[in-house]
Each structure stands twice: as structure tokens, then as C-alpha cells.
Design an enzyme around this catalytic site. Sequence first.
Site, PDB file in Angstrom:
ATOM      1  N   HIS A   1       0.813  -1.034   0.015  1.00 40.13           N
ATOM      2  CA  HIS A   1      -0.306   0.072  -0.089  1.00 40.13           C
ATOM      3  C   HIS A   1       0.747   1.148   0.001  1.00 40.13           C
ATOM      4  O   HIS A   1       1.558   1.548   0.900  1.00 40.13           O
ATOM      5  CB  HIS A   1      -0.965  -0.093   1.056  1.00 40.13           C
ATOM      6  CG  HIS A   1      -2.140  -0.847   1.021  1.00 40.13           C
ATOM      7  ND1 HIS A   1      -3.286  -1.016   1.859  1.00 40.13           N
ATOM      8  CD2 HIS A   1      -2.376  -1.896   0.142  1.00 40.13           C
ATOM      9  CE1 HIS A   1      -4.058  -1.722   1.586  1.00 40.13           C
ATOM     10  NE2 HIS A   1      -3.462  -2.490   0.604  1.00 40.13           N
TER      11      HIS A   1
ATOM     12  N   TYR B   1      -9.069   5.110   7.635  1.00 40.90           N
ATOM     13  CA  TYR B   1      -9.244   5.642   9.116  1.00 40.90           C
ATOM     14  C   TYR B   1     -10.204   6.546   8.892  1.00 40.90           C
ATOM     15  O   TYR B   1     -10.165   7.672   8.667  1.00 40.90           O
ATOM     16  CB  TYR B   1      -7.909   6.085   9.493  1.00 40.90           C
ATOM     17  CG  TYR B   1      -6.889   5.054   9.732  1.00 40.90           C
ATOM     18  CD1 TYR B   1      -6.034   4.479   8.612  1.00 40.90           C
ATOM     19  CD2 TYR B   1      -6.515   4.585  10.837  1.00 40.90           C
ATOM     20  CE1 TYR B   1      -5.018   3.509   8.927  1.00 40.90           C
ATOM     21  CE2 TYR B   1      -5.495   3.632  11.096  1.00 40.90           C
ATOM     22  CZ  TYR B   1      -4.893   3.099  10.051  1.00 40.90           C
ATOM     23  OH  TYR B   1      -3.764   2.302  10.286  1.00 40.90           O
TER      24      TYR B   1
ATOM     25  N   PRO C   1      -3.958   0.322  18.839  1.00 35.09           N
ATOM     26  CA  PRO C   1      -3.796  -0.194  17.413  1.00 35.09           C
ATOM     27  C   PRO C   1      -3.937   1.002  16.396  1.00 35.09           C
ATOM     28  O   PRO C   1      -3.371   0.394  15.301  1.00 35.09           O
ATOM     29  CB  PRO C   1      -4.793  -1.327  17.380  1.00 35.09           C
ATOM     30  CG  PRO C   1      -5.965  -0.980  18.225  1.00 35.09           C
ATOM     31  CD  PRO C   1      -5.099  -0.244  19.284  1.00 35.09           C
TER      32      PRO C   1
ATOM     33  N   LYS D   1       1.363  -0.197  15.170  1.00 39.89           N
ATOM     34  CA  LYS D   1       2.679  -0.298  15.474  1.00 39.89           C
ATOM     35  C   LYS D   1       3.131  -1.357  16.494  1.00 39.89           C
ATOM     36  O   LYS D   1       4.160  -1.837  16.553  1.00 39.89           O
ATOM     37  CB  LYS D   1       3.100   1.058  16.358  1.00 39.89           C
ATOM     38  CG  LYS D   1       3.258   2.053  15.713  1.00 39.89           C
ATOM     39  CD  LYS D   1       4.369   1.974  14.916  1.00 39.89           C
ATOM     40  CE  LYS D   1       4.545   3.224  13.654  1.00 39.89           C
ATOM     41  NZ  LYS D   1       4.229   2.800  12.273  1.00 39.89           N
TER      42      LYS D   1
ATOM     43  N   TYR E   1       3.820   6.574  10.269  1.00 44.41           N
ATOM     44  CA  TYR E   1       3.291   5.516   9.839  1.00 44.41           C
ATOM     45  C   TYR E   1       3.810   4.447   9.068  1.00 44.41           C
ATOM     46  O   TYR E   1       3.903   3.160   9.269  1.00 44.41           O
ATOM     47  CB  TYR E   1       1.916   6.149   8.983  1.00 44.41           C
ATOM     48  CG  TYR E   1       1.015   4.941   8.871  1.00 44.41           C
ATOM     49  CD1 TYR E   1      -0.252   4.696   9.709  1.00 44.41           C
ATOM     50  CD2 TYR E   1       0.657   4.396   7.661  1.00 44.41           C
ATOM     51  CE1 TYR E   1      -1.139   3.934   9.450  1.00 44.41           C
ATOM     52  CE2 TYR E   1      -0.208   3.535   7.368  1.00 44.41           C
ATOM     53  CZ  TYR E   1      -1.265   3.099   8.236  1.00 44.41           C
ATOM     54  OH  TYR E   1      -2.022   2.496   7.875  1.00 44.41           O
TER      55      TYR E   1
HETATM   56  P1  FAD Z   1       1.646 -11.824  21.889  1.00 48.13           P
HETATM   57  O1  FAD Z   1       1.164 -11.974  20.627  1.00 48.13           O
HETATM   58  O2  FAD Z   1       0.838 -11.645  22.847  1.00 48.13           O
HETATM   59  O3  FAD Z   1       2.504 -13.485  21.988  1.00 48.13           O
HETATM   60  C1  FAD Z   1       2.709 -13.842  23.512  1.00 48.13           C
HETATM   61  C2  FAD Z   1       2.575 -15.410  23.658  1.00 48.13           C
HETATM   62  O4  FAD Z   1       3.070 -15.909  24.826  1.00 48.13           O
HETATM   63  C3  FAD Z   1       1.292 -15.938  23.392  1.00 48.13           C
HETATM   64  O5  FAD Z   1       1.201 -16.952  22.185  1.00 48.13           O
HETATM   65  C4  FAD Z   1       0.852 -16.424  24.733  1.00 48.13           C
HETATM   66  O6  FAD Z   1      -0.181 -17.392  24.305  1.00 48.13           O
HETATM   67  C5  FAD Z   1       2.078 -16.909  25.250  1.00 48.13           C
HETATM   68  N1  FAD Z   1       2.033 -16.774  26.859  1.00 48.13           N
HETATM   69  C6  FAD Z   1       1.448 -15.783  27.548  1.00 48.13           C
HETATM   70  N2  FAD Z   1       1.570 -16.188  28.782  1.00 48.13           N
HETATM   71  C7  FAD Z   1       2.403 -17.329  28.684  1.00 48.13           C
HETATM   72  C8  FAD Z   1       2.873 -18.230  30.002  1.00 48.13           C
HETATM   73  N3  FAD Z   1       2.598 -17.723  31.208  1.00 48.13           N
HETATM   74  N4  FAD Z   1       3.477 -19.219  29.521  1.00 48.13           N
HETATM   75  C9  FAD Z   1       3.755 -19.337  28.062  1.00 48.13           C
HETATM   76  N5  FAD Z   1       3.370 -18.704  27.264  1.00 48.13           N
HETATM   77  C10 FAD Z   1       2.590 -17.581  27.540  1.00 48.13           C
HETATM   78  N6  FAD Z   1      -1.358  -4.845  16.758  1.00 48.13           N
HETATM   79  C11 FAD Z   1      -1.407  -4.113  15.633  1.00 48.13           C
HETATM   80  O7  FAD Z   1      -0.270  -3.363  15.212  1.00 48.13           O
HETATM   81  N7  FAD Z   1      -2.634  -3.927  14.953  1.00 48.13           N
HETATM   82  C12 FAD Z   1      -3.758  -4.519  15.409  1.00 48.13           C
HETATM   83  O8  FAD Z   1      -4.766  -4.650  14.943  1.00 48.13           O
HETATM   84  C13 FAD Z   1      -3.504  -5.396  16.654  1.00 48.13           C
HETATM   85  N8  FAD Z   1      -4.764  -5.834  17.249  1.00 48.13           N
HETATM   86  C14 FAD Z   1      -4.717  -6.613  18.172  1.00 48.13           C
HETATM   87  C15 FAD Z   1      -5.615  -7.246  18.868  1.00 48.13           C
HETATM   88  C16 FAD Z   1      -5.707  -8.099  20.072  1.00 48.13           C
HETATM   89  C17 FAD Z   1      -6.794  -8.543  20.650  1.00 48.13           C
HETATM   90  C18 FAD Z   1      -4.277  -7.976  20.583  1.00 48.13           C
HETATM   91  C19 FAD Z   1      -4.331  -8.831  22.093  1.00 48.13           C
HETATM   92  C20 FAD Z   1      -3.372  -7.544  20.285  1.00 48.13           C
HETATM   93  C21 FAD Z   1      -3.381  -6.559  18.993  1.00 48.13           C
HETATM   94  N9  FAD Z   1      -2.249  -5.875  18.420  1.00 48.13           N
HETATM   95  C22 FAD Z   1      -2.384  -5.391  17.254  1.00 48.13           C
HETATM   96  C23 FAD Z   1      -1.139  -5.960  18.983  1.00 48.13           C
HETATM   97  C24 FAD Z   1      -0.264  -6.842  18.256  1.00 48.13           C
HETATM   98  O9  FAD Z   1      -0.958  -8.166  17.922  1.00 48.13           O
HETATM   99  C25 FAD Z   1       0.925  -7.433  19.280  1.00 48.13           C
HETATM  100  O10 FAD Z   1       1.817  -6.138  19.477  1.00 48.13           O
HETATM  101  C26 FAD Z   1       1.899  -8.489  18.902  1.00 48.13           C
HETATM  102  O11 FAD Z   1       0.880  -9.857  19.026  1.00 48.13           O
HETATM  103  C27 FAD Z   1       3.077  -8.724  19.881  1.00 48.13           C
HETATM  104  O12 FAD Z   1       3.501 -10.040  19.867  1.00 48.13           O
HETATM  105  P2  FAD Z   1       4.044 -10.763  21.165  1.00 48.13           P
HETATM  106  O13 FAD Z   1       4.834 -11.956  20.564  1.00 48.13           O
HETATM  107  O14 FAD Z   1       4.977  -9.767  21.804  1.00 48.13           O
HETATM  108  O15 FAD Z   1       3.013 -10.839  22.149  1.00 48.13           O
HETATM  109  C1  DHB Z   2      -4.788  -3.225  10.672  1.00 54.02           C
HETATM  110  C2  DHB Z   2      -5.021  -2.786  12.272  1.00 54.02           C
HETATM  111  C3  DHB Z   2      -4.596  -1.425  12.604  1.00 54.02           C
HETATM  112  O1  DHB Z   2      -4.639  -1.332  13.921  1.00 54.02           O
HETATM  113  C4  DHB Z   2      -4.083  -0.740  11.732  1.00 54.02           C
HETATM  114  O2  DHB Z   2      -3.874   0.609  12.316  1.00 54.02           O
HETATM  115  C5  DHB Z   2      -3.689  -1.061  10.333  1.00 54.02           C
HETATM  116  C6  DHB Z   2      -4.343  -2.206  10.034  1.00 54.02           C
HETATM  117  C7  DHB Z   2      -5.077  -4.483  10.117  1.00 54.02           C
HETATM  118  O3  DHB Z   2      -5.715  -5.233  11.144  1.00 54.02           O
HETATM  119  O4  DHB Z   2      -5.154  -4.822   9.018  1.00 54.02           O
END
Ligand code: FAD
Ligand code: DHB
Length: 392
Positions: free
Chosen positions: A74, A202, A294, A298, A386
Site C-alpha cells: 500500500h 481511517y 492499535p 505499531k 506510519y
Molecule cells: P503476543 O502475540 O501476545 O504473544 C505472547 C505469547 O505468549 C502468546 O502466544 C501467549 O499465548 C504466550 N504466553 C502468555 N503467557 C504465557 C505463559 N505464562 N507461559 C507461556 N506462554 C505464555 N497490533 C497491531 O499493530 N494492529 C492490530 O490491529 C492489533 N490488534 C490486536 C488485537 C488484540 C486482541 C491484541 C491482544 C493485540 C493486537 N495488536 C495489534 C498487537 C499485536 O498483535 C501485538 O503487538 C503482537 O501480537 C505482539 O507480539 P508478542 O509476541 O510480543 O505478544
Molecule cells: C490493521 C490494524 C490496525 O490497527 C491498523 O492501524 C492498520 C491495519 C489490520 O488489522 O489490518
Amino acid sequence: MLMRTQVGIVGGGPSGQLLARLLGLEGIDVVVLEKRTPGYLRARVRAGLLEQGTVDLLTDAGVGARLARERLIHEGVQLAFDGRRHRIDLKGLTGKAVTIYGQAEVQKDLMDAHAAAGTRVIYEAEDVSLHGLSNDKPCLRFHTGGEGQEIACDFIAGCDGFHGVSRQAIPQEVIRIYERVYPFGWLGVLSDTTPVNHELIYASSERGFALCTMRSMVRSRYYLQVSAEEDAADWPDERFWGELKRRIPPDAAAALLTGPSIEKSVAQLRSFVAEPMRYGRLFLAGDAAHIVPPTGAKGLNLAAADVRFLAEALIAYYKSGRTDLMDGYSARCLQRVWKAQRFSWWMTNLTHRFPEASPFERRAQAAELAYLVSSEAAQTTLAENYVGLPIM
Ligand code: FAD
Ligand code: DHB
């Protein structure tokens, strides 16, 4: 049973599995402990937008082939308010574009690469706990299949997300928390429909924020700002589509194709930073250390940047005995984290309806949107943040 590894990784989300990959490629031994099942992780819908730095890192990690084939590039993004859309020319303003590729796909690519490489990833690891952080003999204890296990490690990477145990293992007096909880969440819907527009929209409206995004040209992802305590079960598909149409400009509403939802969930919006991101031989990465709302897309990109820096630090230690990168890890990450925090907070303030906002604040918000679309300098600032700041 007692095992040994060089780096014990708590959490098998994107951060943990990417770190395991980068270290594994350098011959560093790792064990990943993940509490969920592989099936759960493969189906977990979250982020969708990758900065070029994240794409490059995934490619370096040897998991970029399907990404390169299937991603959407994009070059612009739309900002909608007062019934009209305004395009921000990301490519023209910054020379850079962004990638659309779902987090679930990143997760699957990483899991498949580990399965092929024979990495020790232990799923359904229960009661994971961290020990010996202060006496330089870190170890992880957990249960699998009801049996107690212990892994002695040189280092532990806490990649277990916001609700994980790693951050909690740091004594409260050495960690400082900065937090803002927003009085709303995002209700997300995934549906196998053609996206309403070829670029993201947005939309800021009197009824609240909405985001039109996608996973492919046949799979759409839409979000609505809802109150923090909202239950996705109270949003049957017709209610969701009806509300979305009222929040996006009329020409977009007329073009919107609706269909059955295949996933629907609510996420609370929060800004959160834990400092420092290191305690002795424990390093925090990704959501374990910080959460952004979100709006700026980021979260996943910050997690990838942490992992890049942590991998560099651990590789420098194992290859040449250097400790300076480990010592600088937290400060290096936090510089980037706070830039992303500022941007995500600003984008959220700019586009969401705050229930407690005064009439003055509402007019100031409208004026800021109007200023943004009239000023190339303001759009350049938005676009630079962005598409992602340079890796430093
Ligand atoms: P996580 O993805 O949370 O991974 C952590 C892992 O650790 C998980 O698999 C979990 O099961 C595991 N875990 C937790 N506790 C334990 C334990 N005690 N023992 C063993 N394993 C454990 N970001 C965006 O940029 N855009 C979005 O639209 C967006 N939507 C989101 C929606 C939701 C509901 C959430 C929760 C987050 C969203 N995010 C979004 C943020 C993005 O998904 C996260 O920043 C990203 O997943 C971070 O990755 P991570 O591996 O650090 O953490
Ligand atoms: C998506 C999520 C976001 O929070 C964003 O700012 C842009 C894209 C997505 O889920 O595609």
C-alpha cells in the site's frame, strides 16, 4: 526432567518465535515455552500491517517467501471525516510503502519454519515460572502433560505478551510502569468479502472511529470503536455492518460489500510501557514490555524491532563475548518504543470520540483533522511515523 539451553524463550507468539528463528540460524540453542496449542496460535487474528523494516527482518529470518508472494503493498492511506476522504500519499511523501499481511500468516510461517528446523518449541507448557534471575543462574520451570520440567538457561527472553509471567517476575521496585487505559475498545470483524477500498480508511465520525482494512483482495477486516466493556456477542453481523456504514463516508458506505463474519472480537485500547526492559539475565520483548493502541499499527512492528535488537545483542555475546549490546538493549528499544507510543496516542486522540471530551476539545480535534489535510508538512510527519522510523 532437567534440560539445558542457551536462551530460554517464554511465549511462542510472533516475538518469541521470531527471536528463536534469528538465534537458531546463528547456531544458538533455544527452547520456546508456549502455553497455547498450535491450532489456537494459527487462528489468532490480530495485526495486519507490516513496516518495511519488519518485512526485511522476516525475510532475513528465512520466513519471507510466502510473504513476498501474498502481501499487498500500500502506497497510500485514507483519512475520512465530515463525510469525505483524503488520501495521504505515503510513497510520495516518504518514498516508502507499507505491507498488508496478517499476523496469523506471520505466525504460521514462523511455526512451519521451526517445525522444519526441529526447533524445540513446547506448546501447552503450563505454569511457566522464572527463577534465579538475581543470582545469575536463571531457569524456567513448567509442566507438560502433568509432569514438572526444568530448563537451566544462560538467558531468558520474556516474549509472553501483556498478560504473561515474565514481567511479573521482575521485583516491583526495579520496574517503572507508565500506563494509559482508554475509555473504549475496538470491535474487529473478519469477513470473506472484497474490501470496500483498495487502501485503508481511517474514519473519524460523531458516532466514533472506524477502520477499513483487509487481509487480501477477498478478505476484509473492519474495526469499530466501542465502549470498553462491550461484548462481541451483542453485535450480530447486521448491527456491525449497519454501524460501520454510518461511520464511513457515504460513497464508501454505498460501495461496502457485507457478508457473514468469520471472526469477531473486542480489544481494549491501552498505552503501556515497563522500564527498563532488562532485569539481570531476563530481557523483555514485544507486548510483554509495551502496549500501544492499535490506531498507528505499531504493536507488531515494535515487537519485531525489539527482537531484532535482542537477537543482535545475544549473537554478539555468543560470537565475540561482547556485552555492550545487551547492556544497551533496553535504552535502544525504549527510544523507539516512546516514538511509537507518542504516534499511536496522537493518532488515537486525532480520530476517536472521547466520551469525556468537552465541546472545546471536540472542535480542536476537528480543527486538527482539517489542518492535517491542508498541510503537506503535517501529512509528511504522519506518513514518516506510519511507514516506520529507521532502525537505529
Ligand atoms: P503476543 O502475540 O501476545 O504473544 C505472547 C505469547 O505468549 C502468546 O502466544 C501467549 O499465548 C504466550 N504466553 C502468555 N503467557 C504465557 C505463559 N505464562 N507461559 C507461556 N506462554 C505464555 N497490533 C497491531 O499493530 N494492529 C492490530 O490491529 C492489533 N490488534 C490486536 C488485537 C488484540 C486482541 C491484541 C491482544 C493485540 C493486537 N495488536 C495489534 C498487537 C499485536 O498483535 C501485538 O503487538 C503482537 O501480537 C505482539 O507480539 P508478542 O509476541 O510480543 O505478544
Ligand atoms: C490493521 C490494524 C490496525 O490497527 C491498523 O492501524 C492498520 C491495519 C489490520 O488489522 O489490518
